[in-house]
Design a protein around this motif. Structure first.
Motif, PDB file in Angstrom:
ATOM      1  N   ILE A 175      43.799  55.287 -38.128  1.00 20.12           N
ATOM      2  CA  ILE A 175      42.972  55.215 -38.642  1.00 20.12           C
ATOM      3  C   ILE A 175      42.073  56.200 -37.604  1.00 20.12           C
ATOM      4  CG2 ILE A 175      40.583  54.711 -39.037  1.00 20.12           C
ATOM      5  CD1 ILE A 175      42.375  53.115 -41.072  1.00 20.12           C
ATOM      6  N   PRO A 176      42.265  55.439 -36.262  1.00 17.50           N
ATOM      7  CA  PRO A 176      41.301  55.456 -35.115  1.00 17.50           C
ATOM      8  C   PRO A 176      41.628  57.219 -34.519  1.00 17.50           C
ATOM      9  CG  PRO A 176      42.026  53.284 -34.909  1.00 17.50           C
ATOM     10  CD  PRO A 176      42.953  54.388 -36.081  1.00 17.50           C
ATOM     11  N   LEU A 177      43.812  56.811 -34.780  1.00 19.50           N
ATOM     12  CA  LEU A 177      44.189  59.015 -34.439  1.00 19.50           C
ATOM     13  C   LEU A 177      42.800  59.578 -35.250  1.00 19.50           C
ATOM     14  CD1 LEU A 177      45.726  60.014 -32.320  1.00 19.50           C
ATOM     15  CD2 LEU A 177      47.191  60.164 -34.209  1.00 19.50           C
ATOM     16  N   GLY A 178      42.713  59.821 -36.567  1.00 17.86           N
ATOM     17  CA  GLY A 178      42.306  59.976 -37.220  1.00 17.86           C
ATOM     18  C   GLY A 178      40.881  60.632 -36.932  1.00 17.86           C
ATOM     19  N   ALA A 179      40.207  59.446 -36.445  1.00 17.20           N
ATOM     20  CA  ALA A 179      38.431  59.322 -36.543  1.00 17.20           C
ATOM     21  C   ALA A 179      38.835  61.157 -35.012  1.00 17.20           C
ATOM     22  CB  ALA A 179      38.062  58.653 -36.362  1.00 17.20           C
ATOM     23  N   THR A 180      40.145  60.665 -34.558  1.00 18.10           N
ATOM     24  CA  THR A 180      40.146  61.714 -33.264  1.00 18.10           C
ATOM     25  C   THR A 180      40.248  63.056 -33.308  1.00 18.10           C
ATOM     26  OG1 THR A 180      39.839  59.751 -31.998  1.00 18.10           O
ATOM     27  CG2 THR A 180      40.866  61.675 -30.323  1.00 18.10           C
ATOM     28  N   ILE A 181      40.856  63.219 -33.928  1.00 19.34           N
ATOM     29  CA  ILE A 181      41.567  64.256 -34.226  1.00 19.34           C
ATOM     30  C   ILE A 181      41.995  65.385 -35.469  1.00 19.34           C
ATOM     31  CG2 ILE A 181      43.492  64.423 -32.087  1.00 19.34           C
ATOM     32  CD1 ILE A 181      45.124  64.157 -33.766  1.00 19.34           C
ATOM     33  N   ASN A 182      41.397  64.381 -37.007  1.00 18.96           N
ATOM     34  CA  ASN A 182      41.515  64.786 -37.784  1.00 18.96           C
ATOM     35  C   ASN A 182      40.495  65.381 -38.140  1.00 18.96           C
ATOM     36  OD1 ASN A 182      42.583  65.988 -40.268  1.00 18.96           O
ATOM     37  ND2 ASN A 182      42.248  64.009 -41.229  1.00 18.96           N
ATOM     38  N   MET A 183      40.559  66.461 -38.911  1.00 24.62           N
ATOM     39  CA  MET A 183      38.432  67.146 -38.714  1.00 24.62           C
ATOM     40  C   MET A 183      39.468  68.152 -39.729  1.00 24.62           C
ATOM     41  SD  MET A 183      37.573  67.599 -34.855  1.00 24.62           S
ATOM     42  CE  MET A 183      37.288  66.588 -33.715  1.00 24.62           C
ATOM     43  N   ASP A 184      39.510  68.396 -41.384  1.00 26.56           N
ATOM     44  CA  ASP A 184      39.620  69.157 -42.253  1.00 26.56           C
ATOM     45  C   ASP A 184      38.312  69.610 -42.895  1.00 26.56           C
ATOM     46  OD1 ASP A 184      42.948  68.214 -42.300  1.00 26.56           O
ATOM     47  OD2 ASP A 184      42.541  66.965 -43.986  1.00 26.56           O
ATOM     48  N   GLY A 185      37.300  68.675 -42.361  1.00 22.93           N
ATOM     49  CA  GLY A 185      36.363  68.736 -43.092  1.00 22.93           C
ATOM     50  C   GLY A 185      35.173  70.438 -42.343  1.00 22.93           C
TER      51      GLY A 185
END
Length: 434
Positions: A303-313
């Protein structure tokens, strides 16, 4: 007792929805009937609403770095086999990059097929200049902190993640001293989650202030002027959220998407109202571990990694915006250009991680790659604030979907808790009364 706890949980959700709707109505009423009232503008809009909303956001962000560090240390130190961490990291990164590529492809398809900018023939005297994005090499070097304390005070999430992982590995290898330190961090993690619970209780008021302040100044006429772009982008975001994520969750993990969506509603509303993945991170973590049944050792990493690099929107915005700007400025893009957009946007989602204004920086990079004018960004900025709220909700949903898929594949998920509609509610209520 169970019914009482369920009522409390439903009551909190209802209060959040009520605060959001009431804030929107209040803001629109002020905009339309009291827009020139100096007293209301000074003491209500830029006073109570502005201060209250900023305090709420600051309170959420206050927990981000402690939560990321402590929960990741707890998760990493509990790994008995360190090689598991490499497999977990590779798997998580692969899923995030894949969903981002799917998102940008969907957005370009809808932008090309629905032609939101066709016939607009727009020109703009406005200009936009984005700060340059760092190179991939700079990003990799920048992930390793020379001063971990400075990384925490500056809110550099990637550096905090790297330090927490290394610190957690050291704890797991340190024997008896490591066990004592791990127990300490486990207790601290419980205290931080209690803080999250407290903030959830005051959330309806913070959300009211944010919505009221936003809609007193949101130019709805801008939405009318860019209606086609706005509607196509919203449609792409909703399709990716409800179709792509649901299919991936069902196919790759066998989990029930309907159960997932029911448990994500609080986190989605937080993300929508704050328009910040980082500010919503404590709520996303609480939802994943207590409501969805994901092990903390997985959620604390993904989740912290996703909040940093995951930007589907954000990737979807780039796809639709690229098609819209090309059509509005009468520039023909070929298949090769669109493939370049997909590749650039996917890689940029990692390469610009942690950079302020990341969405606009990524869009500027994409437009430069295919020779479109950066002035096009100025055309869509009028409606970007509202769209950013929807994009953020999609981003944190993607983080949670990937977290569930990875946890299921690693056998680190309580499937019974995931399928239990009351999972986490009783525990949450017990913590409140403790």
């Amino acid at each position: 007792m169970t019914n009482d706890n369920n009522k409390k949980k439903r009551s909190l959700t209802s209060k959040i929805i009520f605060g959001m709707v009431a804030g929107i109505i209040c803001g629109l009423l002020i905009q339309n009937f009291f827009s020139h009232n100096q007293f209301i503008d000074t003491y209500l809009v830029n006073g109570l609403f502005d201060v209250g909303g900023k305090i709420f956001i600051a309170s959420l962000k206050m927990l981000v770095i402690p939560l990321v560090f402590v929960s990741l240390v707890c998760g990493t130190s509990s790994l008995k086999d360190i090689s598991t961490l490499g497999r977990l990291g590779g798997k998580t990164l692969a899923f995030y990059i894949t969903t981002t590529a799917i998102a940008i492809t969907l957005a370009l398809f809808m932008g090309i097929f629905l032609q939101p900018g066709a016939g607009a023939d727009l020109t703009s005297a406005a200009s936009f200049s984005a700060q340059s994005a760092p190179s991939l090499g700079e990003v990799i070097v920048g992930m390793f902190p020379s001063n971990p304390m400075a990384a925490m005070t500056q809110g550099n999430t990637l550096q905090v993640i790297v330090f927490a992982v290394l610190f957690g590995i050291a704890i797991s290898l340190a024997g008896k001293p490591g066990e004592r330190v791990a127990n300490f961090f486990s207790d601290v993690n419980e205290v931080i989650m209690k803080l999250v619970t407290i903030l959830m209780e005051v959330a309806p008021y913070g959300i009211f202030f944010l919505m009221a302040k936003l809609f007193t100044g949101l130019g709805l006429e801008a939405i009318a002027n860019l209606a086609a772009y706005f509607l196509v982008l919203v449609a792409a975001l909703l399709i990716h959220a409800f179709v792509t994520y649901s299919v991936l969750l069902k196919v790759l993990s066998g989990l029930n998407p309907i159960a997932f969506w029911k448990k994500m509603k609080d986190a989605i509303m937080f993300a929508f109202s704050t328009a910040s993945s980082n500010a919503t991170l404590p709520i996303t973590m609480e939802t994943a571990t207590h409501r969805l049944g994901v092990s903390n050792k997985i959620a604390s990493f993904t989740i912290p990694l996703g909040a940093t690099i995951n930007m589907d929107g954000t990737a979807i915005m780039q796809g639709v915006a690229t098609a819209f700007i090309a059509q509005a400025f009468n520039v023909d893009l070929g298949i090769g250009d669109y493939m370049t957009v997909i590749l650039t946007a996917t890689l940029a989602s990692v390469g610009t991680a942690g950079v302020p204004g990341v969405g606009l920086i990524m869009l500027a990079m994409v437009l430069n790659q295919v020779g479109l004018p950066l002035e096009g960004i100025a055309l869509i900025m009028g409606v970007d604030r509202l769209l950013d709220m929807i994009r953020t909700a999609v981003n944190i949903t993607g983080d949670s979907v990937v977290t569930c898929i990875v946890a299921k594949s690693e056998n680190e998920m309580d499937v019974d808790a995931f399928n239990d509609p009351n999972a986490g509610e009783i525990e949450l209520a017990m913590k409140k009364s403790a």
